[in-house]
Design a protein around this motif. Structure first.
Motif, PDB file in Angstrom:
ATOM      1  N   ASN A 104      49.338  45.156  36.808  1.00 38.19           N
ATOM      2  CA  ASN A 104      48.725  44.204  37.732  1.00 38.19           C
ATOM      3  C   ASN A 104      47.409  44.794  38.228  1.00 38.19           C
ATOM      4  OD1 ASN A 104      47.940  42.645  39.882  1.00 38.19           O
ATOM      5  ND2 ASN A 104      49.934  42.599  40.874  1.00 38.19           N
ATOM      6  N   ALA A 105      46.334  44.455  37.521  1.00 36.49           N
ATOM      7  CA  ALA A 105      45.036  45.061  37.837  1.00 36.49           C
ATOM      8  C   ALA A 105      44.579  44.687  39.241  1.00 36.49           C
ATOM      9  CB  ALA A 105      43.997  44.649  36.806  1.00 36.49           C
ATOM     10  N   THR A 106      44.833  43.444  39.641  1.00 36.00           N
ATOM     11  CA  THR A 106      44.428  43.016  40.983  1.00 36.00           C
ATOM     12  C   THR A 106      45.189  43.803  42.034  1.00 36.00           C
ATOM     13  OG1 THR A 106      44.244  40.810  40.049  1.00 36.00           O
ATOM     14  CG2 THR A 106      44.078  40.998  42.430  1.00 36.00           C
ATOM     15  N   GLY A 107      46.509  43.898  41.830  1.00 36.54           N
ATOM     16  CA  GLY A 107      47.330  44.647  42.774  1.00 36.54           C
ATOM     17  C   GLY A 107      46.905  46.101  42.849  1.00 36.54           C
ATOM     18  N   ALA A 108      46.538  46.670  41.692  1.00 33.71           N
ATOM     19  CA  ALA A 108      46.106  48.064  41.671  1.00 33.71           C
ATOM     20  C   ALA A 108      44.816  48.221  42.472  1.00 33.71           C
ATOM     21  CB  ALA A 108      45.897  48.526  40.233  1.00 33.71           C
ATOM     22  N   MET A 109      43.897  47.256  42.307  1.00 32.17           N
ATOM     23  CA  MET A 109      42.642  47.342  43.051  1.00 32.17           C
ATOM     24  C   MET A 109      42.906  47.220  44.542  1.00 32.17           C
ATOM     25  SD  MET A 109      39.206  45.086  42.698  1.00 32.17           S
ATOM     26  CE  MET A 109      39.057  45.184  40.970  1.00 32.17           C
ATOM     27  N   PHE A 110      43.829  46.316  44.907  1.00 34.62           N
ATOM     28  CA  PHE A 110      44.200  46.144  46.309  1.00 34.62           C
ATOM     29  C   PHE A 110      44.964  47.356  46.844  1.00 34.62           C
ATOM     30  CE2 PHE A 110      43.072  41.677  46.057  1.00 34.62           C
ATOM     31  CZ  PHE A 110      42.739  41.373  47.364  1.00 34.62           C
ATOM     32  N   SER A 111      45.396  48.249  45.941  1.00 41.01           N
ATOM     33  CA  SER A 111      46.057  49.471  46.389  1.00 41.01           C
ATOM     34  C   SER A 111      45.081  50.635  46.452  1.00 41.01           C
ATOM     35  CB  SER A 111      47.223  49.820  45.453  1.00 41.01           C
ATOM     36  OG  SER A 111      48.189  48.807  45.484  1.00 41.01           O
ATOM     37  N   GLY A 112      43.808  50.340  46.313  1.00 40.38           N
ATOM     38  CA  GLY A 112      42.802  51.381  46.457  1.00 40.38           C
ATOM     39  C   GLY A 112      42.511  52.156  45.185  1.00 40.38           C
ATOM     40  N   ILE A 113      42.950  51.647  44.040  1.00 44.30           N
ATOM     41  CA  ILE A 113      42.656  52.325  42.784  1.00 44.30           C
ATOM     42  C   ILE A 113      41.311  51.825  42.259  1.00 44.30           C
ATOM     43  CG2 ILE A 113      43.358  52.478  40.354  1.00 44.30           C
ATOM     44  CD1 ILE A 113      46.228  52.557  41.353  1.00 44.30           C
ATOM     45  N   ARG A 114      40.479  52.760  41.773  1.00 44.66           N
ATOM     46  CA  ARG A 114      39.172  52.361  41.234  1.00 44.66           C
ATOM     47  C   ARG A 114      39.371  51.921  39.789  1.00 44.66           C
ATOM     48  NH1 ARG A 114      35.459  54.211  45.107  1.00 44.66           N
ATOM     49  NH2 ARG A 114      36.360  55.789  46.452  1.00 44.66           N
ATOM     50  N   VAL A 115      39.765  50.637  39.666  1.00 44.04           N
ATOM     51  CA  VAL A 115      40.209  50.098  38.385  1.00 44.04           C
ATOM     52  C   VAL A 115      39.136  50.227  37.299  1.00 44.04           C
ATOM     53  CG1 VAL A 115      40.955  47.995  37.213  1.00 44.04           C
ATOM     54  CG2 VAL A 115      41.820  48.521  39.490  1.00 44.04           C
ATOM     55  N   GLN A 116      37.905  49.822  37.630  1.00 39.01           N
ATOM     56  CA  GLN A 116      36.859  49.829  36.605  1.00 39.01           C
ATOM     57  C   GLN A 116      36.546  51.251  36.150  1.00 39.01           C
ATOM     58  OE1 GLN A 116      36.405  47.117  35.310  1.00 39.01           O
ATOM     59  NE2 GLN A 116      37.067  45.743  36.932  1.00 39.01           N
ATOM     60  N   ARG A 117      36.593  52.201  37.103  1.00 39.15           N
ATOM     61  CA  ARG A 117      36.301  53.582  36.732  1.00 39.15           C
ATOM     62  C   ARG A 117      37.364  54.113  35.773  1.00 39.15           C
ATOM     63  NH1 ARG A 117      35.762  58.039  41.383  1.00 39.15           N
ATOM     64  NH2 ARG A 117      33.992  56.747  41.957  1.00 39.15           N
ATOM     65  N   VAL A 118      38.640  53.821  36.085  1.00 38.90           N
ATOM     66  CA  VAL A 118      39.728  54.275  35.219  1.00 38.90           C
ATOM     67  C   VAL A 118      39.565  53.683  33.814  1.00 38.90           C
ATOM     68  CG1 VAL A 118      42.223  54.136  34.814  1.00 38.90           C
ATOM     69  CG2 VAL A 118      41.360  54.657  37.105  1.00 38.90           C
ATOM     70  N   LYS A 119      39.260  52.388  33.767  1.00 42.66           N
ATOM     71  CA  LYS A 119      39.109  51.752  32.451  1.00 42.66           C
ATOM     72  C   LYS A 119      37.927  52.342  31.686  1.00 42.66           C
ATOM     73  CE  LYS A 119      41.343  47.307  33.127  1.00 42.66           C
ATOM     74  NZ  LYS A 119      41.165  45.848  33.250  1.00 42.66           N
ATOM     75  N   PHE A 120      36.839  52.610  32.403  1.00 44.08           N
ATOM     76  CA  PHE A 120      35.674  53.195  31.745  1.00 44.08           C
ATOM     77  C   PHE A 120      36.032  54.548  31.137  1.00 44.08           C
ATOM     78  CE2 PHE A 120      31.731  55.686  31.734  1.00 44.08           C
ATOM     79  CZ  PHE A 120      30.945  54.856  30.955  1.00 44.08           C
ATOM     80  N   ILE A 121      36.771  55.354  31.895  1.00 45.95           N
ATOM     81  CA  ILE A 121      37.176  56.669  31.377  1.00 45.95           C
ATOM     82  C   ILE A 121      38.052  56.500  30.137  1.00 45.95           C
ATOM     83  CG2 ILE A 121      38.565  58.730  31.901  1.00 45.95           C
ATOM     84  CD1 ILE A 121      37.598  58.442  34.819  1.00 45.95           C
ATOM     85  N   LEU A 122      38.925  55.475  30.148  1.00 46.78           N
ATOM     86  CA  LEU A 122      39.781  55.252  28.980  1.00 46.78           C
ATOM     87  C   LEU A 122      38.953  54.899  27.739  1.00 46.78           C
ATOM     88  CD1 LEU A 122      42.796  53.337  30.560  1.00 46.78           C
ATOM     89  CD2 LEU A 122      42.711  55.696  29.786  1.00 46.78           C
ATOM     90  N   PHE A 123      37.906  54.092  27.927  1.00 42.87           N
ATOM     91  CA  PHE A 123      37.037  53.789  26.776  1.00 42.87           C
ATOM     92  C   PHE A 123      36.325  55.050  26.291  1.00 42.87           C
ATOM     93  CE2 PHE A 123      37.471  49.313  28.015  1.00 42.87           C
ATOM     94  CZ  PHE A 123      37.663  48.750  26.769  1.00 42.87           C
ATOM     95  N   LEU A 124      35.878  55.883  27.266  1.00 45.78           N
ATOM     96  CA  LEU A 124      35.234  57.147  26.893  1.00 45.78           C
ATOM     97  C   LEU A 124      36.192  58.008  26.069  1.00 45.78           C
ATOM     98  CD1 LEU A 124      33.273  58.621  29.939  1.00 45.78           C
ATOM     99  CD2 LEU A 124      32.381  57.688  27.805  1.00 45.78           C
ATOM    100  N   LEU A 125      37.440  58.111  26.538  1.00 45.69           N
ATOM    101  CA  LEU A 125      38.420  58.944  25.840  1.00 45.69           C
ATOM    102  C   LEU A 125      38.674  58.416  24.429  1.00 45.69           C
ATOM    103  CD1 LEU A 125      41.101  59.662  28.606  1.00 45.69           C
ATOM    104  CD2 LEU A 125      39.475  61.271  27.599  1.00 45.69           C
ATOM    105  N   THR A 126      38.774  57.086  24.305  1.00 43.63           N
ATOM    106  CA  THR A 126      39.009  56.508  22.983  1.00 43.63           C
ATOM    107  C   THR A 126      37.835  56.801  22.063  1.00 43.63           C
ATOM    108  OG1 THR A 126      40.201  54.754  24.130  1.00 43.63           O
ATOM    109  CG2 THR A 126      39.754  54.407  21.809  1.00 43.63           C
TER     110      THR A 126
END
Lengths: 327, 328, 510
Positions: free
Chosen positions: B207-229
């Motif tokens: 639940n990306a929305t819920g994660a963002m509402f929980s204070g997680i920096r969703v876009q940053r995490v996803k960006f790092i995942l693309f970098l890792l891939t």
């Protein structure tokens, strides 16, 4: 009526295509002569046929990665039928091609509908299975031009009013599916099932079944294209149209079909396919290495999806009265 | 507030019990079954060198599959990985022509991988575009650039020290690639299952929305995942190029689909939110064993794809058919 | 489980024979839950039947059975007294049953007329949809409900209220004998609600049977003729609305007398903790400013859509501002993301629990520790034992009811899900907690617990902001109330100014 047919998305694409043609013709006027344009259209016809089917599948929030493999398998089967029974009339070949393609599409559809397996997984699997089956039935051998009967090869190339039958079939498909999508219950159901599956269920639409029909149509068009492809190129082997499924998805994306479902038109798919077709045919004319084609279509996909996203960006709620008047 | 004494247990079932009933266990049984079938079917199967050779069938793909698993768990996908290999390999090939040595080649391979990942990541996380479309686009774009550079030519002449990454052995039959595969597997398993970052990946995928509402920096995490891939594609590009000793623009064609198959076969939900690295490791072995076993029986590679495709659909379909049948 | 009371036995005979649509002894079971247990329901022509019950009482299951989305496990559906089945939504529609659902969203990419006639469009030559006829008929129906909407516009170009009218027109386009309205006024303004009432009256006059689901008692007493009360999937009582009072219905709903009692508090505000100045957004709100002190409960009142949640989400860093400044502990801070807000000690319990509040498919303990992982880990590596310890501490403080801490949140009741969300934020040891409609969708029993807990938090020195649309809750809990209307602050009330009439007048702008 006119306004609904040409919404801004399609108009933008028509503009882009006209601009493209103008650029090419400014240096090579020969490109926009009617015979050459007919040739470009004819060459793009397989892409148009598959893009229409793919558009319908994507409308329902699915994706069909097995279209090119379906095309290749159907193509191989009809070629082998032709080799075994050269006397069979073309109409039988067409029925076999469409029938087999439909069946393969239905397999995808049933797996998505009845077993609720994600479409990308289903079609990734059937894509590799279909290609494998081609190898098994053909034993890895090619069916070459000299083994095919002349009638088999002649059908898509026969010219009517300056355009080969292949091109006319694409035009027919565009007309038929424009009517299906705008004027039939099933056509509207595709939009409803993908645009808002929840509400569609409440409106009495069986979303899974609608997706099944989308895959079935996509399969039927892939089967038809399978015959047209092998007869036009007069050769059939395991790897024909390899990777073509991505060109098909690309044509849809360029044509404004939203991968999130519910948004897209036959006209969009047609224009997206033509855009790619024109580039492919223009590169050798303007003396750019055909090796540029892949990178250009990749760039076009990215630009297209970025533009579509900008146009559809969700606006915040408008609560302030002042803002309402201003907007 | 009511003050009744109640203690909520941490868990109802022990982690061990959960693991025994999991997808990974099922998959492991499949892998063992294939292993036994292979050793019965071919006398050449149970040979250390043959088995070692067989690992090359999956090590490079699996390296990318680990990063891809995280990306898919987070709800995104990257179909441009094979094209990233092509572009990275092309860049290394071009560098060889200019006389760059092995350390430089490695840096270039990794750097191009990272750049490709960053490009995808920016388009997805900054512009908010769907990753499946973006990476279908970059898939054509990256390989397209390789074609522009190479055409129908090939780059050759990699230094001997570079070849070691794809052809070298660390000890006896244990290849460098296999060791690298094992190390990367452990790193990704720890990253996904034992760190904050991994927990964030699961939360975002559910639940990306819920994660963002929980204070997680969703876009940053996803960006790092693309970098890792992208980075893993760079690593795979180095190994593959070193193994083949040449670069053609068609290098690693179709790998993206095999890698996604590996990830999904490993029990990662294509819809995001669940999956384990252990599952992907076993799936890599299953695919490697099937390919190798059928190869020993002289079954052509294309036929193996039927088995892989059927496995992909079958492992998901069979449990569902079973529960439908039981519900009747 | 409670036994059916005497009044629960539906009066057989007269009403059963005149009912257009009835359920008789219907049971529906989901894995682990008995959603409906031998319930009965009669819908009489020309009458409005109100279906009343708490969340989870089984109302939406009944709607889904009546519209053919669910199949009952036992009992019968009767149409004109004849047993029948609705194997699919189409079968319900064919029997003249139509529903206007809570979610008004239909199909953005289709035209208004296509939305109205999806599935039953007029046909012309070759069985193709006759667009001209469809647009004309759609226009007539839209005129009938007083909507000025062009039938050939795309739905996405319409505002929310007009979309709702399209949904109603869609329900009327089927020549319906039974109209089900599931909380139809939830998204409407005062004026639109009045128009809806008129529509209901005209439907009654046409002899249609109406099932009206609502949480608002004033509404029920205004338009309903009959009532049916459900509790925990059982029929508790039914009869004529004239024979009961609001208190009777509440008693049936909750199974006990509930006079809403709010915790006694002695307001004891401390230092200023949060200062907001000039908060503005291009379209949603403008010039919001206030100061909040520790130990204080600040209420935000307004009509639905007044911009309260939008402002709170901006304060929490979800949306971009056009202007505004915020100070915490008298030091200016920048809040550009929820992560920033959490770092500065501002947390937000959203109204939409399922989408924004909780990660439903993760276990309870992972939900609770999600924003606190930085504190619980060692250089990014998780410490599982401490994670469970923290989760246990806070869930027990909130008196959570669950089988285990690794139960997935989706398996909990609404009230317990809310406790998980609140526990998640308390575990971060915040300075300011924003609660957006904290008791919406929470059963009456748990409501009191949430209120008591809020009071406890304030007593411990936490600053609390509460957004609520329920006047008793606002009055019962708040030390101070800010009223918003159309995106602006229109009043700040405290002490003796805190009167229901004053709140309503400011909120409605009268």
């Amino acid at each position: 009526m006119l306004k609904r047919l040409i919404t801004s998305r399609e108009a933008l694409l028509v503009g882009a295509i006209v601009l493209l043609l103008a650029l090419i013709s400014s240096r090579f006027p020969g490109f926009i002569t009617p015979p050459n344009l007919a040739n470009v259209f004819n060459d793009t016809s397989p892409l148009i046929l598959l893009a229409i089917g793919q558009m319908i599948v994507i409308l329902t929030k699915c994706i069909d990665l097995s279209v090119a493999a379906n095309l290749a398998l159907t193509g191989m089967v009809v070629s082998m039928v032709n080799v075994a029974a050269p006397g069979l009339p073309i109409i039988v070949i067409l029925v076999v091609a469409i029938g087999l393609g439909t069946l393969l599409g239905m397999i995808n559809g049933v797996l998505v509908w009845k077993l609720a397996i994600p479409p990308i997984v289903v079609t990734l699997g059937t894509m590799t299975i279909f290609r494998g089956i081609i190898f098994v039935i053909s034993d890895g051998k090619w069916v070459n031009s000299h083994e095919m009967s002349p009638a088999f090869k002649a059908f898509p190339r026969t010219e009517l009013l300056g355009l080969p039958v292949l091109g006319w079939i694409a035009i027919l498909a565009v007309i038929v599916f424009t009517i299906v999508m705008t004027r039939t219950t099933l056509g509207r159901a595709f939009y409803a099932a993908g645009g808002n599956p929840h509400a569609a269920t409440y409106a009495g639409i069986n979303v899974g079944k609608t997706q099944f029909w989308a895959f079935t149509i996509s399969g039927a068009l892939a089967g038809l294209t399978g015959y047209l492809w092998v007869s036009r190129f007069a050769v059939s082997y395991v790897d024909i149209a390899g990777g073509f499924e991505l060109d098909v998805v690309a044509a849809c994306v360029i044509g404004g079909v939203s991968i999130m479902g519910g948004v897209g038109t036959v006209a969009g798919a047609l224009l997206g396919a033509l855009f790619l077709g024109i580039i492919k045919n223009a590169l050798p004319v303007v003396d750019i290495s055909p090796f540029w084609q892949l990178a250009i279509s990749g760039g076009a996909i990215i630009v297209a999806v970025a533009l579509n996203a900008q146009a559809n960006r969700e606006k915040g709620r408008i609560i302030l009265k002042r803002a309402e008047q201003a907007s | 507030m009511s003050t009744t004494e109640r203690i909520i247990p941490d868990r109802l079932r022990s982690p061990l019990e959960q693991r025994l009933k999991s997808w990974e266990t099922l998959l492991l049984l499949v892998a063992i079954g294939i292993f036994i079938a292979n050793s019965l079917a071919s006398p050449y199967f149970l040979n250390a060198w043959n088995l070692s050779d067989a690992t090359f069938n999956f090590t490079e793909k699996a390296m990318i599959a680990f990063a891809m698993a995280l990306l898919i768990i987070s709800g995104e996908i990257d179909l441009s990985v094979a094209s990233t290999i092509a572009l990275a390999s092309t860049a290394m090939g071009a560098a060889v022509q200019m006389g760059v040595g092995t350390p430089g080649l490695v840096m270039i391979g990794l750097g191009v991988g990272l750049l490709c990942g960053a490009f995808n990541g920016v388009l997805v996380t900054r512009l908010g575009l769907p990753s499946i479309v973006v990476t279908i686009g970059t898939m054509s774009l990256f390989r397209g650039i390789s074609y522009i550079v190479l055409g129908d030519q090939a780059f050759r002449g990699y230094p001997a020290s570079f070849s070691w990454f794809g052809q070298g052995y660390v000890w006896w039959v244990i290849s460098f690639e296999f060791v690298l595969f094992a190390i990367i597997a452990v790193i990704y398993a720890v990253l996904l299952h034992r760190t904050n970052f991994g927990r964030a990946v699961y939360a975002i995928g559910n639940n990306a929305t819920g994660a963002m509402f929980s204070g997680i920096r969703v876009q940053r995490v996803k960006f790092i995942l693309f970098l890792l891939t992208g980075l893993m594609s760079g690593v795979a590009a180095i190994c593959l190029t070193a193994r083949l000793g040449s670069t053609r623009p068609s290098i690693a064609t179709g790998w993206e689909l095999e890698i996604v198959t590996m990830v999904v076969l490993g029990g990662v939900s294509i819809l995001g939110g669940s999956g384990t690295i252990v599952g992907v490791v076993i799936a890599a072995f299953v695919m490697g064993l099937v390919t190798f076993g059928l190869g020993l029986l002289n079954v052509p590679g294309i036929v193996m794809s039927i088995v892989i495709g059927a496995l992909l659909i079958g492992v998901i379909a069979l449990p569902r058919l079973w529960s439908m049948w039981r519900a009747r | 489980m409670l036994k059916k009371s005497d009044s629960a036995i539906p009066s057989e005979g007269s009403t059963a024979q005149t009912a257009i649509l009835a359920l008789d002894g219907v049971t529906k079971t989901f894995p682990g839950v008995k959603a409906l247990s031998e319930i009965s329901l009669q819908l009489i022509p020309g009458k409005v039947t109100a279906l009343i019950g708490e969340n989870g009482a089984g109302k939406s299951t009944v709607v889904k059975i009546l519209t053919g989305i669910y199949q009952p496990d036992g009992g019968a559906i009767l149409v004109d007294g004849q047993r029948t089945t609705f194997p699919a939504p189409q079968a319900a529609a064919d029997n003249g049953v139509t529903a206007i659902h809570q979610e008004t969203v239909l199909f953005d990419e289709l035209s208004v007329a296509e939305n109205i006639f999806l599935g039953h469009a007029p046909r012309g030559a070759f069985g193709l949809i006759d667009r001209k006829m469809m647009n004309q008929k759609a226009g007539e129906i839209l005129d009938g409900v007083g909507a000025k909407i062009e039938p050939d516009h795309k739905l996405k170009d319409l505002g929310i209220a007009n979309k709702h009218l399209v949904a109603i027109a869609r329900a009327l386009s089927i020549d319906a004998r039974v109209v089900i309205m599931d909380e139809p006024t939830a998204a409407l303004s005062h004026k639109e609600i009045e128009e809806l009432y008129e529509l209901v009256e005209s439907l009654k006059a046409q002899g249609k049977a109406i099932l009206f689901i609502s949480h608002k008692f004033d509404e029920i007493f205004r338009i309903a003729d009959n009532y049916t009360v459900f509790r925990d999937g059982q029929l508790i009582g039914d009869g004529a609305i004239a024979d009961v009072t609001e208190a009777d219905l509440v008693k049936m709903m909750v199974g006990r007398d509930v006079s809403q009692i709010f915790p006694q508090r002695t307001p004891n505000p401390g230092d200023d903790i949060l200062k907001v100045a000039g908060y503005s957004h291009p379209t949603e709100f403008e010039d919001i400013g206030f100061t909040l002190r520790t130990g204080e409960i600040l209420g935000f009142y307004g009509l639905v859509g007044a911009g309260r949640s939008e402002f709170m989400q901006a304060l929490f860093g979800m949306t971009r501002l056009s202007a505004g400044a915020v100070e915490i502990d008298r030091a200016p801070v920048q809040i550009k993301s929820p992560a920033d807000a959490v770092d500065h000690g501002i947390v937000y319990v959203p109204e939409d629990r399922g989408k924004q509040g909780a990660i439903l498919d993760l276990p309870i303990f992972q939900n609770v520790t999600l924003p606190s992982l930085g504190r619980l880990s060692n250089n990014g590596f998780l410490k599982l034992a401490e994670e469970f310890k923290l989760a246990r501490e806070y869930t027990e403080r909130l008196d959570l009811r669950a089988a285990s801490l690794d139960t997935h949140v989706t398996n909990l009741s609404g009230g317990n899900q809310q406790k998980v969300v609140i526990a998640k934020w308390l575990a971060t040891q915040p300075k300011v907690i924003i609660l957006d409609e904290p008791t919406k969708g929470v059963d009456i029993g748990s409501k009191a617990a949430v209120h008591e807990f809020m009071a406890e938090l304030a007593a411990q020195g936490l600053a609390v902001i509460m957004v609520s649309s329920e006047i008793p809750e606002i009055l019962g809990m708040s030390d101070r109330v800010i009223v918003m209307r159309e995106g602006r602050m229109v009043a700040e009330l405290s002490d003796k100014d805190l009167q229901p009439e004053t709140l309503v007048r400011h909120a409605a702008g009268i």
